[in-house]
Write a protein that holds these residues in place. Structure first.
Motif, PDB file in Angstrom:
ATOM      1  N   PHE A 206       0.840  -1.196   0.000  1.00 32.86           N
ATOM      2  CA  PHE A 206       0.000   0.000   0.000  1.00 32.86           C
ATOM      3  C   PHE A 206       0.877   1.250   0.000  1.00 32.86           C
ATOM      4  O   PHE A 206       0.628   2.198  -0.747  1.00 32.86           O
ATOM      5  N   LEU A 258      -3.303   4.362  11.452  1.00 28.70           N
ATOM      6  CA  LEU A 258      -4.660   4.050  11.905  1.00 28.70           C
ATOM      7  C   LEU A 258      -5.045   2.624  11.523  1.00 28.70           C
ATOM      8  O   LEU A 258      -5.612   1.877  12.314  1.00 28.70           O
ATOM      9  N   TRP A 259      -4.730   2.221  10.300  1.00 28.36           N
ATOM     10  CA  TRP A 259      -5.096   0.875   9.848  1.00 28.36           C
ATOM     11  C   TRP A 259      -4.371  -0.202  10.644  1.00 28.36           C
ATOM     12  O   TRP A 259      -4.955  -1.202  11.038  1.00 28.36           O
ATOM     13  N   ASN A 262      -5.640  -0.406  14.321  1.00 23.96           N
ATOM     14  CA  ASN A 262      -6.964  -1.003  14.459  1.00 23.96           C
ATOM     15  C   ASN A 262      -7.071  -2.380  13.823  1.00 23.96           C
ATOM     16  O   ASN A 262      -8.150  -2.963  13.810  1.00 23.96           O
ATOM     17  N   PHE A 264      -7.607  -5.921  12.850  1.00 19.51           N
ATOM     18  CA  PHE A 264      -8.147  -7.080  13.553  1.00 19.51           C
ATOM     19  C   PHE A 264      -7.921  -8.338  12.734  1.00 19.51           C
ATOM     20  O   PHE A 264      -7.574  -9.394  13.265  1.00 19.51           O
ATOM     21  N   ASN A 265      -8.098  -8.210  11.417  1.00 17.99           N
ATOM     22  CA  ASN A 265      -8.081  -9.381  10.543  1.00 17.99           C
ATOM     23  C   ASN A 265      -6.793 -10.185  10.640  1.00 17.99           C
ATOM     24  O   ASN A 265      -6.833 -11.407  10.797  1.00 17.99           O
ATOM     25  N   LEU A 310      -6.672   7.452  19.864  1.00 11.90           N
ATOM     26  CA  LEU A 310      -6.442   7.681  18.435  1.00 11.90           C
ATOM     27  C   LEU A 310      -6.784   9.122  18.051  1.00 11.90           C
ATOM     28  O   LEU A 310      -6.089   9.739  17.237  1.00 11.90           O
TER      29      LEU A 310
ATOM     30  N   GLN B 113     -12.754   6.832   9.551  1.00  8.28           N
ATOM     31  CA  GLN B 113     -11.611   5.955   9.276  1.00  8.28           C
ATOM     32  C   GLN B 113     -10.869   5.576  10.556  1.00  8.28           C
ATOM     33  O   GLN B 113     -10.177   4.591  10.632  1.00  8.28           O
ATOM     34  N   MET B 114     -11.034   6.464  11.539  1.00  3.81           N
ATOM     35  CA  MET B 114     -10.268   6.330  12.755  1.00  3.81           C
ATOM     36  C   MET B 114     -10.895   5.340  13.718  1.00  3.81           C
ATOM     37  O   MET B 114     -10.247   4.827  14.606  1.00  3.81           O
ATOM     38  N   PHE B 115     -12.204   5.112  13.554  1.00  2.00           N
ATOM     39  CA  PHE B 115     -12.914   4.276  14.515  1.00  2.00           C
ATOM     40  C   PHE B 115     -12.397   2.856  14.479  1.00  2.00           C
ATOM     41  O   PHE B 115     -12.326   2.243  13.423  1.00  2.00           O
ATOM     42  N   PRO B 116     -12.065   2.314  15.642  1.00  3.67           N
ATOM     43  CA  PRO B 116     -11.752   0.891  15.674  1.00  3.67           C
ATOM     44  C   PRO B 116     -13.018   0.104  15.380  1.00  3.67           C
ATOM     45  O   PRO B 116     -14.067   0.375  15.976  1.00  3.67           O
ATOM     46  N   GLY B 117     -12.954  -0.829  14.425  1.00  4.37           N
ATOM     47  CA  GLY B 117     -14.132  -1.595  14.022  1.00  4.37           C
ATOM     48  C   GLY B 117     -14.805  -2.253  15.206  1.00  4.37           C
ATOM     49  O   GLY B 117     -16.029  -2.376  15.263  1.00  4.37           O
ATOM     50  N   GLY B 213     -12.304  -9.262   1.644  1.00  6.91           N
ATOM     51  CA  GLY B 213     -11.312  -9.705   2.617  1.00  6.91           C
ATOM     52  C   GLY B 213     -11.705  -9.511   4.072  1.00  6.91           C
ATOM     53  O   GLY B 213     -10.953  -9.879   4.953  1.00  6.91           O
ATOM     54  N   VAL B 215     -13.066  -9.962   7.761  1.00 10.14           N
ATOM     55  CA  VAL B 215     -13.228 -11.170   8.564  1.00 10.14           C
ATOM     56  C   VAL B 215     -14.114 -10.936   9.789  1.00 10.14           C
ATOM     57  O   VAL B 215     -15.010 -11.721  10.083  1.00 10.14           O
ATOM     58  N   LEU B 216     -13.872  -9.818  10.509  1.00 11.64           N
ATOM     59  CA  LEU B 216     -14.513  -9.612  11.817  1.00 11.64           C
ATOM     60  C   LEU B 216     -16.043  -9.629  11.737  1.00 11.64           C
ATOM     61  O   LEU B 216     -16.703 -10.441  12.397  1.00 11.64           O
TER      62      LEU B 216
END
Lengths: 330, 279
Positions: A206, A258-259, A262, A264-265, A310, B113-117, B213, B215-216
């Motif tokens: 990326f 940020l990515w 955060n 998780f995957n 964050l 974009q900043m929010f943790p899923g 892609g 998953v969660l």
């Protein structure tokens, strides 16, 4: 370079101001004035439904004593005030201690991963900047990790990191004899490095992509002028390429941060529902606190703390980077 | 001016190492998918003892792979189409009009974009269940709920990128269309959209990959019939055996469409990023 961006920004502003009188002079202007809102409506509704409302509910939940008994009717769960937050930040008690540990692991992991992704991505983009045989092929190959679905790519790494039948131990132990006995990679301390490897492998393209796009905006005359002045290749990279990429890098690093923070995957596919302590990233940690130990209130409080962190980091970062840019623009 | 020799050497060494790093898992995926089960349960070998296509046949019957595939295709496809259309509208509004709340809108969208899923996983789950109870529209456990969720994941990035891209499409074009009697929407669809195709393709690729892609949410919000590949592939590990050869074969099969599509369209992606997000 920075003056160019300022000039561009100025150019961009004028037409958007100029477009306004156009439609206004036309008949039916009342409908037109509402048009932008109408166009934004779907995006706005979705953002509300899927992001903002859940976030508000999440914040409310963090003040409730929300265990599995109340999950069917979460509104009925008793208020607990700041208890969830107190538990989360009580670093001497098990829950808080684990959260702090997970937070520190995540910070270390994110810094290393973002740094490596940026370095590799930038180097690759710079090296592929001018044409040579095989450039197109390499460019396509380098994008494969980015294009592969996370679960397919990470599960392959899981296989490679297997203790008995994995490639990593086969190479390190059987072929190169670097270790006394085959190591465990997905449990114990090594898991941090396994996670980092996978994350960098998946993430650097990326950075590569964005830097590559950024390089195309650098005018070729700059290099020609530098070459005339006798600047060598390395000097051109240091003096022209890297400084010109500054605005691009500011956005890229923030997004990567940020990515990764955060993410998780990757840890979830690599380790499953509960990650080893050394690689216990915060997202999975909160997931486990909420969905495995069934304490949604505490989980929500932890998420809110994460979000606050964050927000602060992003705010400070944006302040610092925009302040750095202003004197150059003026 | 010719670059110095040190530049060529560093480039060669760096690119060789990097290619190896990138391709190693790809090689493992391909070679292991052609191995008999005995080969992948014992010590690792670089080459199969015997090349077999058996895993490619077995993957379809060990788990209902075809159904998961179709589910993923529907979910990712629908999320992509919706998210692109919605993003084009929103980006057009921001790029071409001045209106109150414009800055608030862009900042809000970007900050999601900043929010943790993980923060909105549970609330969203509860909202979907409540909507389902109140209206009978099954969002939880259905493909619809997942589509709705996924299309917002790619939306902020898509809107942001398209604003940049549409800004780079000369305004004279759609102003001319307006003068010629097109309505604003006519100008958007007849002039701006065709001119912005690279940006739109880039955004579509991004949206599709995000959905394909994820998953969660897929693991919490799906049931037996709506399960996507992201969750379904876990079915190859049973208590007795991990069918690594089948896992690798299945991973390859589910990756080929996205990777091929991505590589075909990557030119657009770079063009879209150059004009849009990177500005």
């Amino acid at each position: 370079m920075t003056t160019t961006t300022a000039a561009e920004a100025a150019v961009h502003k004028t037409p958007s101001g100029a477009v306004q009188p156009g439609p206004r002079r036309r008949p039916g202007r009342i409908r037109r004035v509402g048009l932008p809102y109408l166009l934004l409506l779907p995006a706005l509704l979705l953002e509300l439904l899927v992001h903002l409302v859940p976030m508000v509910i999440g914040i409310v939940m963090s003040f409730k004593e929300l265990t599995q008994f109340y999950i069917r009717d979460w509104g009925a769960a008793p208020w607990s005030g700041l208890d969830n937050y107190k538990v989360s930040v009580d670093f001497d008690a098990p829950v808080g201690e684990a959260l702090l540990h997970s937070f520190l692991v995540t910070v270390a992991f994110t810094l290393l991963s973002v740094g490596l992704c940026w370095l590799i991505g930038t180097a690759a983009a710079v090296f592929l900047q001018d044409t040579f045989r095989g450039r197109g092929l390499l460019r396509a190959l380098f994008l494969i990790p980015y294009a592969l679905p996370v679960y397919a790519a990470v599960i392959t790494w899981v296989f490679m990191f297997q203790h008995d039948n994995g490639l990593v131990n086969h190479v390190l132990h059987d072929q190169l004899h670097l270790t006394d006995k085959p190591s465990f990679w997905l449990i114990g301390d090594n898991s941090f490095w396994a996670l980092l490897t996978v994350s960098v492998w998946k993430g650097w393209p990326f950075a590569f992509l964005i830097v590559m796009a950024g390089l195309q905006n650098i005018p070729g005359e700059l290099y020609e002028a530098a070459a005339l002045d006798g600047a060598g290749m390395w000097q051109q990279i240091r003096r022209i390429t890297l400084p010109s990429l500054r605005p691009v890098n500011q956005v890229l690093l923030l997004v990567l941060f940020l990515w990764t923070f955060n993410d998780f995957n990757t840890p979830y596919v690599l380790f499953g529902k509960s990650a080893p302590e050394a690689a216990d990233l915060i997202s999975v940690h909160i997931y486990q606190a909420s969905f495995v130990t069934w304490n949604f209130g505490t989980g929500s409080a932890m998420s809110v703390l994460l979000l606050l962190f964050l927000l602060v980091v992003t705010g400070v970062y944006l302040l610092l980077t925009s302040r750095g840019r202003k004197p150059a623009d003026a | 001016m010719a670059p110095p020799r040190s530049f060529f050497w560093s480039r060669r060494i760096f690119l060789t190492l990097l290619t190896g790093f990138v391709l190693l898992p790809v090689y493992v995926m391909v070679s292991s998918s052609l191995k008999p089960l005995a080969d992948v349960t014992g010590e690792f070998h670089w080459l199969p003892s015997k090349v077999t296509f058996r895993p490619y046949i077995d993957i379809w019957s060990t788990i209902p792979l075809a159904r998961y595939f179709v589910n993923s295709l529907i979910v990712a496809g629908a999320a992509t189409v919706c998210s692109v259309v919605i993003a084009v509208f929103a980006a057009y509004a921001v790029s071409r009009y001045d209106f109150r709340g414009k800055r608030v809108f862009t900042v809000t969208v970007l900050s999601t974009q900043m929010f943790p899923g993980i923060l909105f996983l549970l609330p969203l789950f509860l909202i979907y269940v409540n909507i389902g109870n109140a209206t009978g529209i099954a969002l939880f456990g259905s493909r619809g709920g997942l589509i709705l969720t996924y299309l917002t994941f790619s939306l902020p990035f898509s809107i942001w990128m398209l604003i940049g891209y549409l800004d780079s499409v000369p305004r004279d074009l759609d102003e001319a269309a307006l003068v010629d009697g097109c309505g604003p929407l006519g100008a958007l669809f007849r002039v701006v959209v065709p001119a912005a195709i690279p940006g739109i393709v880039a955004v579509a690729v991004y949206a599709f990959m995000t959905a394909w892609g994820e998953v969660l949410f897929a693991s919490v919000m799906t049931n037996d019939t709506t399960r996507t590949l992201a969750v379904g592939l876990q079915g190859y590990s049973t208590l007795n055996n991990v069918y690594w050869n089948q896992i690798m074969a299945a991973s390859l099969v589910v990756s080929v469409p996205v990777v091929a599509g991505f590589l075909l369209l990557q030119r657009y992606l770079v063009a879209g990023l150059t004009a849009g997000a990177v500005k």
